[in-house]
Design a protein around this motif. Sequence first.
Motif, short mmCIF file in Angstrom:
data_model
loop_
_atom_site.label_atom_id
_atom_site.label_comp_id
_atom_site.label_asym_id
_atom_site.label_seq_id
_atom_site.Cartn_x
_atom_site.Cartn_y
_atom_site.Cartn_z
N LEU A 1 1.11 -0.99 0.51
CA LEU A 1 -0.01 0.17 0.11
C LEU A 1 0.87 1.38 0.20
O LEU A 1 1.66 1.33 0.73
CB LEU A 1 -1.17 -0.26 1.36
N PHE A 2 0.29 2.31 -0.88
CA PHE A 2 1.23 3.60 -0.83
C PHE A 2 0.36 4.86 -0.40
O PHE A 2 -0.85 4.61 -0.61
CB PHE A 2 1.41 3.71 -2.12
N ARG A 3 0.78 5.74 0.26
CA ARG A 3 -0.17 7.00 0.50
C ARG A 3 0.26 8.20 -0.56
O ARG A 3 1.19 7.70 -1.41
CB ARG A 3 1.04 7.68 1.62
N SER A 4 -1.19 8.10 -0.74
CA SER A 4 -1.62 9.48 -1.65
C SER A 4 -2.01 10.42 -0.38
O SER A 4 -3.33 10.47 0.41
CB SER A 4 -2.15 8.74 -2.70
N GLY A 5 -2.24 11.43 -1.25
CA GLY A 5 -2.90 12.93 -0.93
C GLY A 5 -3.89 13.41 -1.53
O GLY A 5 -4.06 13.04 -2.97
N LEU A 6 -5.27 13.70 -0.67
CA LEU A 6 -6.43 13.89 -1.73
C LEU A 6 -7.27 15.27 -1.33
O LEU A 6 -6.97 15.31 0.36
CB LEU A 6 -7.69 12.92 -0.69
N ASP A 7 -7.75 16.01 -1.78
CA ASP A 7 -8.35 17.47 -1.49
C ASP A 7 -9.32 17.84 -1.91
O ASP A 7 -9.93 17.66 -3.48
CB ASP A 7 -7.13 18.55 -2.17
N LEU A 8 -9.97 17.77 -0.99
CA LEU A 8 -11.63 17.39 -1.43
C LEU A 8 -11.88 19.06 -0.78
O LEU A 8 -11.66 19.28 0.33
CB LEU A 8 -12.57 16.49 -0.25
N PHE A 9 -13.14 19.73 -1.71
CA PHE A 9 -13.62 20.88 -1.24
C PHE A 9 -15.37 20.66 -0.73
O PHE A 9 -15.72 19.84 -1.86
CB PHE A 9 -14.00 21.99 -1.74
N VAL A 10 -15.80 20.70 -0.17
CA VAL A 10 -17.30 19.65 0.56
C VAL A 10 -17.75 20.97 1.04
O VAL A 10 -17.22 21.59 1.42
CB VAL A 10 -17.21 18.51 1.52
N SER A 11 -19.40 20.97 0.86
CA SER A 11 -20.29 21.88 1.52
C SER A 11 -20.48 21.20 3.02
O SER A 11 -19.87 20.28 3.63
CB SER A 11 -20.72 21.58 1.05
N ASP A 12 -20.49 22.29 3.78
CA ASP A 12 -20.04 22.02 5.32
C ASP A 12 -22.09 21.53 5.33
O ASP A 12 -22.65 22.17 6.71
CB ASP A 12 -19.87 23.19 6.23
N ASP A 13 -22.24 20.59 5.66
CA ASP A 13 -23.66 20.07 6.34
C ASP A 13 -23.02 18.40 7.41
O ASP A 13 -22.49 18.39 6.74
CB ASP A 13 -24.23 19.53 4.70
N ARG A 14 -23.97 18.66 7.77
CA ARG A 14 -23.90 17.77 9.11
C ARG A 14 -23.37 16.42 8.61
O ARG A 14 -24.12 15.92 7.78
CB ARG A 14 -25.43 17.45 10.08
N GLY A 15 -22.45 14.92 8.90
CA GLY A 15 -22.40 13.90 8.70
C GLY A 15 -21.72 14.24 7.43
O GLY A 15 -21.38 13.11 6.88
N VAL A 16 -21.12 15.11 6.99
CA VAL A 16 -20.58 15.12 5.50
C VAL A 16 -19.23 14.29 5.58
O VAL A 16 -18.78 12.97 4.72
CB VAL A 16 -20.11 16.74 4.72
N LEU A 17 -18.22 14.39 7.47
CA LEU A 17 -17.04 13.76 7.39
C LEU A 17 -17.18 12.29 6.93
O LEU A 17 -16.44 11.38 6.60
CB LEU A 17 -16.44 14.56 8.89
N GLY A 18 -18.44 12.19 8.07
CA GLY A 18 -18.91 10.06 7.39
C GLY A 18 -18.81 10.02 6.12
O GLY A 18 -18.58 8.65 6.12
N LYS A 19 -19.58 10.23 5.39
CA LYS A 19 -19.75 10.08 4.41
C LYS A 19 -18.55 10.07 3.60
O LYS A 19 -18.02 9.30 2.86
CB LYS A 19 -21.15 11.14 3.57
N ALA B 1 -15.13 9.78 4.73
CA ALA B 1 -14.61 8.52 4.84
C ALA B 1 -15.34 6.63 4.82
O ALA B 1 -14.88 5.95 4.57
CB ALA B 1 -14.62 8.46 7.03
N ALA B 2 -16.87 6.74 5.18
CA ALA B 2 -17.19 5.76 4.75
C ALA B 2 -16.97 5.02 3.19
O ALA B 2 -16.70 4.26 3.20
CB ALA B 2 -19.06 5.80 4.98
N GLU B 3 -16.93 6.26 2.51
CA GLU B 3 -16.83 6.50 0.42
C GLU B 3 -15.42 5.28 0.70
O GLU B 3 -15.27 4.38 0.07
CB GLU B 3 -17.19 7.33 0.00
N ILE B 4 -14.53 5.90 1.77
CA ILE B 4 -13.54 5.85 1.09
C ILE B 4 -12.74 3.93 2.08
O ILE B 4 -12.35 3.49 1.45
CB ILE B 4 -12.17 6.67 2.36
N ALA B 5 -13.38 4.44 3.33
CA ALA B 5 -13.46 2.78 3.52
C ALA B 5 -14.09 1.39 2.39
O ALA B 5 -13.53 1.16 2.93
CB ALA B 5 -13.89 2.75 4.86
N ALA B 6 -15.71 2.61 1.47
CA ALA B 6 -15.84 0.95 1.01
C ALA B 6 -14.91 0.64 -0.45
O ALA B 6 -15.00 0.06 -0.95
CB ALA B 6 -17.06 2.15 0.63
#
Length: 760
Positions: A684-702, A704-709
């Motif tokens: 496994l190799f490291r990589s950076g990701l820059d995301l600009f997201v709307s400040d909605d409730r639970g967005v970080l959890g969504k 993180a869940a997508e990354i895990a999936a």
Amino acid sequence: MDLSGSRIVAPPVAPATGALPAAKSRAPRRGKHGADTPEAPPAAATFANAPDERQVVSLASLTRLAEAYLPEEDVRRVREAYRVADRAHLGQFRTSGEPYISHPIAVAEICAGWKLDTDSLMAALLHDVLEDCDVSKQQLLERFGPQVADLVDGLTKLDRVQLSSKEEQQAESFRKMLLAMARDVRVILIKLADRLHNMRTLGAVDAAKRRRIARETFDIYAPIANRLGLRKLYLELLDLAFSHRYPMRSAVLRRAMLSARGNRREVLGRILDAAQKALPEIGVKADVYGREKALWGIYEKMVQRRLSFSQVLDVYGFRVIVDTVPQCYLALGALHAAFKPVPGRFKDYIAIPKVNGYQSLHTTLVGPFGTPVEFQIRTREMQRVAESGVAAHWLYKAEQETFTDLQKRTHQWLQSLLDIQSHTGDSLEFMEHVKVDLFPDAVYVFTPKGQIRSLPRGATVIDFAYSVHTDIGDQAVAARVNQEPVQLRTELHNGDVVEVLTDAASRPNPGWLAFVRTGKARAQIRHFLRTMKLTESVELGRRLLEQALASLRIDLDDLDPALFERGARDAGARSLEELYADIGLGKRLAPVAARNIALLMSGKAAATLIMPDLDPIFVNGTEGSAIQYAACCHPLPGDAVVGHLRGGHGLTLHRADCQAAGRQRTKDAERWVEVQWSDDVSGLFRSGLDLFVSDDRGVLGKVAAEIAAAEANIVHISMDEEAEKTVHLRFVVQVRDRVHLALLMRNLRKLPEVTRLQRG
């Protein structure tokens, strides 16, 4: 017990018969530190009061101390050791003019004050005969047995060993002493007694030597005394070292203390009277007496907190000595009823003793006129341990299952010295690790099963892991403190419950060295990295040199071994393995080494040998620490990459379009090599990701869940508020390759909250 001034002239003792040789005439010797420097007797014209060398120092005081607790047969053995030491040191005098034998007797008296055993007293009397006299360890072994011979040998400095510097010589001497101590704690007890007498009589040597010895006492001997619980000795060593290292400051502070003692006498008297009345009223029989803070402790507080002497309020305190532990807490309640306690200034070292076994209740109370005064409350047994520490027990005789808590903690620390020694490269590194563990402050944390572990203040989860077991430290991947997930670099605090999660495939991270606190953890990490890095670097270096030679149409396997060895020596390496390792670590350049070997083969001048382009290096992801992946661009399999050979760091991979690499490549082009990914890359190799997201409730959890999936791992997250209702999330994730990252990014773009996404 001050032994420095007691010397009684007595008739000469007849020489003992036996295997040890008679004293020989000797030139002045200067093999010992401090005031113990043995010298030839000064001439009468230059030192009129020089003692006659037929005079000897009386053994009466030591005999009285020994007879108080040793049987007559053991006292006889001590006298025999004295006779041998006296004869061995015949003709030697201290810098002060006293017969040299006065020093070993004084050291033995200090040991007898601690009630050390017969072998210890004999070793104290003989502790300089190997170093300064014509006596061998074998002769001691035959005359006094293996225990005494080993103790004396452990105490002997290494002045006859030729080392590269005085610092290394001193470090090697300390290393030998501490390792001998790990096997038998009596070694360090005798050595501390030796240092104490030296410090008491240090006024006879020149100022520069006094300062050097005082600094050494501050750095090593006083902390060891404190670590072993010898509180009285610790404080005396600090005050003596302070007076010799900073004589003017010590004198000024001493005068200020005498003045303050008179000014505060009335206040202290009222507090003492109140305490002596309050305790009997609740049925507690106690001894209460005042005490002064040590001069060095006051000076240290003034420097650290930038205070004047008048601003240091806790110069004086009181000690309450009772019979039982329950009475300690009853006395505490009585004192809190008589005076108001200062919030936050109560410490219970009875429930959780200090790492050196010290137990006491500490509380600071507000006395008359608002003067804060500290009270220490302890039992008589606690007082004995506080004064004598590990010397109050027979650590070296006891079986481990019968150890007291103090003995167990001391035994664990002594064993850790052996662990540190086995994982360090040299004496200086060993001393660096040990000094870390000698700091007195400690934090007390719990394992999930409720066991208490003491660590130096500032210790981290990784330090805790290594304190439990080396394998747990090596394989640590995550941790929970008080049931909350934390980073491995998290600093621990008193009362924390620490749980370390491990993975058998995990290995120590070089970055841990930036924050670990304990000597054991630092030594183990360095040892592991040094061992693994060497193996990996040798393999990488061989591949680099093989490719460099192939570009010159030279097959490594066809080379004459003798010629190859000569080429390695001409390059400054001691062996082929060292040459490979240096190339793999970037300390040497493979093209340069290849050209030198080619020149040896062809005999051509360097100018006539033109270097063609080298074949690229293939990377498969299993090279370990020999290859680093640049954090500025996070190269992945599938990216076009280049390699930078950094001295001592191996090969660092960058993406070919990395701007930082482009700037560096213009400065040292000869250190850049072509690199390609092999067809069977794994890991496994490291990589950076820059995301600009709307400040909605639970967005970080969504997210993180997508990354895990997508079967990617999240290594690090940070966020900034970019604009109104927009958040900038920065992830460091682990993926298999560029294709895996593209799949992850495609899935993330499907989230309605993601407004912009790019690779970091």
